[in-house]
Scaffold this active site. Structure first.
Site, mmCIF file in Angstrom:
data_model
loop_
_atom_site.group_PDB
_atom_site.id
_atom_site.type_symbol
_atom_site.label_atom_id
_atom_site.label_comp_id
_atom_site.label_asym_id
_atom_site.label_seq_id
_atom_site.Cartn_x
_atom_site.Cartn_y
_atom_site.Cartn_z
ATOM 1 N N ARG A 36 0.845 -1.187 0.000
ATOM 2 C CA ARG A 36 0.000 0.000 0.000
ATOM 3 C C ARG A 36 0.886 1.244 0.000
ATOM 4 N NH1 ARG A 36 -2.965 2.984 4.738
ATOM 5 N NH2 ARG A 36 -3.924 4.568 3.439
ATOM 6 N N HIS A 44 -3.243 10.810 0.661
ATOM 7 C CA HIS A 44 -2.682 10.633 2.002
ATOM 8 C C HIS A 44 -2.100 11.984 2.434
ATOM 9 C CE1 HIS A 44 -1.272 7.272 4.873
ATOM 10 N NE2 HIS A 44 -1.029 8.416 5.482
ATOM 11 N N GLU A 68 -7.588 8.106 6.350
ATOM 12 C CA GLU A 68 -7.883 8.754 7.618
ATOM 13 C C GLU A 68 -8.475 10.154 7.442
ATOM 14 O OE1 GLU A 68 -4.653 8.472 10.398
ATOM 15 O OE2 GLU A 68 -4.643 6.292 10.341
ATOM 16 N N ASN A 121 -7.513 1.594 9.742
ATOM 17 C CA ASN A 121 -6.194 1.817 10.341
ATOM 18 C C ASN A 121 -6.352 1.760 11.847
ATOM 19 O OD1 ASN A 121 -5.540 2.395 7.698
ATOM 20 N ND2 ASN A 121 -5.028 4.548 8.057
ATOM 21 N N TYR A 177 -4.455 1.470 15.654
ATOM 22 C CA TYR A 177 -3.220 1.547 16.439
ATOM 23 C C TYR A 177 -3.429 1.309 17.923
ATOM 24 C CZ TYR A 177 -0.877 3.257 12.334
ATOM 25 O OH TYR A 177 -0.347 3.341 11.081
ATOM 26 N N GLU A 229 -3.642 -0.310 7.917
ATOM 27 C CA GLU A 229 -2.498 0.062 8.752
ATOM 28 C C GLU A 229 -2.658 -0.539 10.134
ATOM 29 O OE1 GLU A 229 -1.688 4.289 9.179
ATOM 30 O OE2 GLU A 229 -2.034 4.583 7.045
HETATM 31 C C1 GCO Z 1 -1.999 7.257 8.405
HETATM 32 C C2 GCO Z 1 -1.121 7.507 9.499
HETATM 33 C C3 GCO Z 1 0.308 7.295 9.127
HETATM 34 C C4 GCO Z 1 1.110 7.454 10.354
HETATM 35 C C5 GCO Z 1 0.810 6.328 11.288
HETATM 36 C C6 GCO Z 1 1.493 6.441 12.592
HETATM 37 O O1 GCO Z 1 -3.030 7.700 8.400
HETATM 38 O O2 GCO Z 1 -1.748 6.592 7.480
HETATM 39 O O3 GCO Z 1 -1.287 8.737 10.047
HETATM 40 O O4 GCO Z 1 0.621 8.122 8.068
HETATM 41 O O5 GCO Z 1 2.436 7.507 10.067
HETATM 42 O O6 GCO Z 1 -0.555 6.294 11.574
HETATM 43 O O7 GCO Z 1 1.050 7.570 13.261
#
Ligand code: GCO
Length: 447
Positions: free
Chosen positions: A77, A121, A166, A294, A296, A353
């Protein structure tokens, strides 16, 4: 030892984004994006770091493809820098920019790796920001023209497309909280940006269908999970609001044709409302082919009327944290996947992600990032559990292939499976790369 076997045909890979890795900011006909402007504004990014050189992937993409190939990845990706294709946002197309992505995509295909392409992005051409950026409805049309160029150039080669990465970050974090480019703090502005982003998304999906292209198109919102501090209804309610702000606020319009009422109420109380025009919601509701997610981290929240917009106060419960300070919550990963399935049904989901910031550097040529492996192991167990429980997950992309420009945090926060020396651009696969590679190649995780 427990053995977790993933379905055959499951796609495994890693993710990156243009401004975070490419560098070559002034080469190949590229003009500045809002992130160039922002990172060059004193005080915005730690240490004054910029994406000017980043990982130099613009020149070293072949090496990066080789790293993916050796990992065994079936998918990669990456994102397209809009200002490489249309330096001024619209108008004249820059052939050199297209050629770069042709080289990248051809290289991936030759290596047997499926290109999974994000159109946006966050690197909006600065020229469009000068006309109001996403606050300006016309930016949505400029985006659709950029998408049209990409679809016609790469149709048949790229079969997986993500419109927006995002969108919560590019609207609220960037225009209300103000820590990402363009760095404003105005709720109405952020709500406008979110709406025009969704409008651009819907129009792009419609265009994709009308071109009869082979492939799939979706969107990748962030999943920010939140766990109630107590069973009090008001604690549960703020957690739900918090989850819905990053995720449902963007998916409800796409799936159901309206924004979530609880968030409209919060915004209205603060004097903001989306600038919906007749026909917008129908356009936004064009069916997509997959949901990208995504994930985390999660927070534990409780209701506190003095705690800002959503009235949620984050509680410190002593969770283990990654080096960027985010609590580890693999159960939240499972819960969010079940939540998505319950609410939005069985459309395929790609984890676009997931990863950890662990800042270990090289010691005698090796990078011992055991805490990243630990994070990934726990999250892959949750992923497996969700698949077993019937969630339709088709693939997983670790964030990130490389250490890279971590937005407002600059280069100090490292998310890569591969270490990058930002002076020499040398790449060193970390211990977690080899560990992950084994799962990618066998489809089996042993814990
Ligand atoms: C995204 C994220 C990434 C960041 C990752 C760590 O949306 O793809 O913001 O670009 O690097 O989430 O914070």
């Amino acid at each position: 030892m427990t053995t977790y076997k993933f379905p055959s045909g499951f796609s495994w890979g890693a993710a990156t984004a243009s401004y975070q890795i490419e560098g070559a900011a002034n080469e190949g006909g590229r003009a500045p994006s809002i992130w160039d402007t922002f990172s060059k504004t004193p005080g915005r990014v730690k240490n004054g770091d910029t994406g000017d050189t980043a990982c130099d992937s613009y020149h070293r993409y072949e090496e990066d493809i080789q790293l993916l190939k050796e990992m065994g990845a079936s998918t990669y990706r990456f994102s397209i820098a809009w200002p490489r294709i249309y330096p001024q946002g619209r108008g004249e197309v820059n052939r050199e920019g297209l050629d770069y992505y042709h080289r990248l995509v051809d290289g991936l295909l030759a290596a047997g790796i499926e290109p999974f392409c994000t159109l946006y992005h966050w690197d909006l051409p600065q020229a469009l920001q000068d006309e109001g950026g996403w606050d300006n409805r016309a930016t949505a049309d400029a985006f659709v023209e950029f998408a049209r160029t990409m679809f016609t150039e790469f149709g048949g080669k790229i079969k997986k497309w993500i419109t927006f990465n995002e969108p919560w970050c590019s609207s609220f974090l960037s225009n209300y909280i103000g820590v990402h480019a363009p760095g404003f703090t105005d709720l109405q502005l952020a709500v406008n940006v979110a709406h025009h982003t969704l409008l651009a998304h819907g129009k792009t999906v419609e265009l994709f269908r009308s071109l009869n292209l082979e492939g799939e198109i979706g969107i990748a919102p962030n999943i920010t999970w939140s766990v109630p501090y107590s069973s009090r209804p008001e604690d549960k309610e703020v957690c739900l609001r918090r989850i819905m702000w990053t995720f449902d606020y963007f998916l409800d319009p796409i799936f159901f044709g309206h924004y979530p009422q609880n968030l409209l109420d919060v915004f209205a109380k603060n004097g903001a409302q989306p600038p919906v025009q007749p026909g917008d919601m129908e356009l936004i509701q064009r069916p997509i082919d997959f949901i990208g997610g995504n994930y985390y981290s999660a927070s534990i929240d409780r209701y506190n009327p003095d705690a800002g917009l959503l009235e949620n106060e984050e509680m410190n419960m002593g969770y283990e944290r990654t080096d960027i300070g985010w609590p580890l919550d693999p159960v939240g990963f499972y819960d969010s996947l079940k939540y998505i399935q319950n609410k939005y049904g069985d459309l395929p989901i790609y984890i676009t992600e997931n990863g950890a910031c662990i800042n270990n550097g090289p010691e005698e040529g090796r990078v011992h990032d055991d805490r990243r492996t630990h994070y990934l192991r726990q999250h892959l167990v949750s992923l497996h559990r969700a698949i077993n429980d019937g969630v339709n997950i088709k693939g997983y992309m670790a964030w990130s292939l490389l250490d890279n420009f971590e937005w407002a945090e600059g280069y100090n926060m490292r998310f890569g499976l591969v270490y990058v020396n930002y002076e020499t651009f040398e790449r060193i696969p970390k211990d977690s790369y080899y560990w992950y590679s084994n799962i990618v190649k066998t489809g089996v995780l042993e814990v």
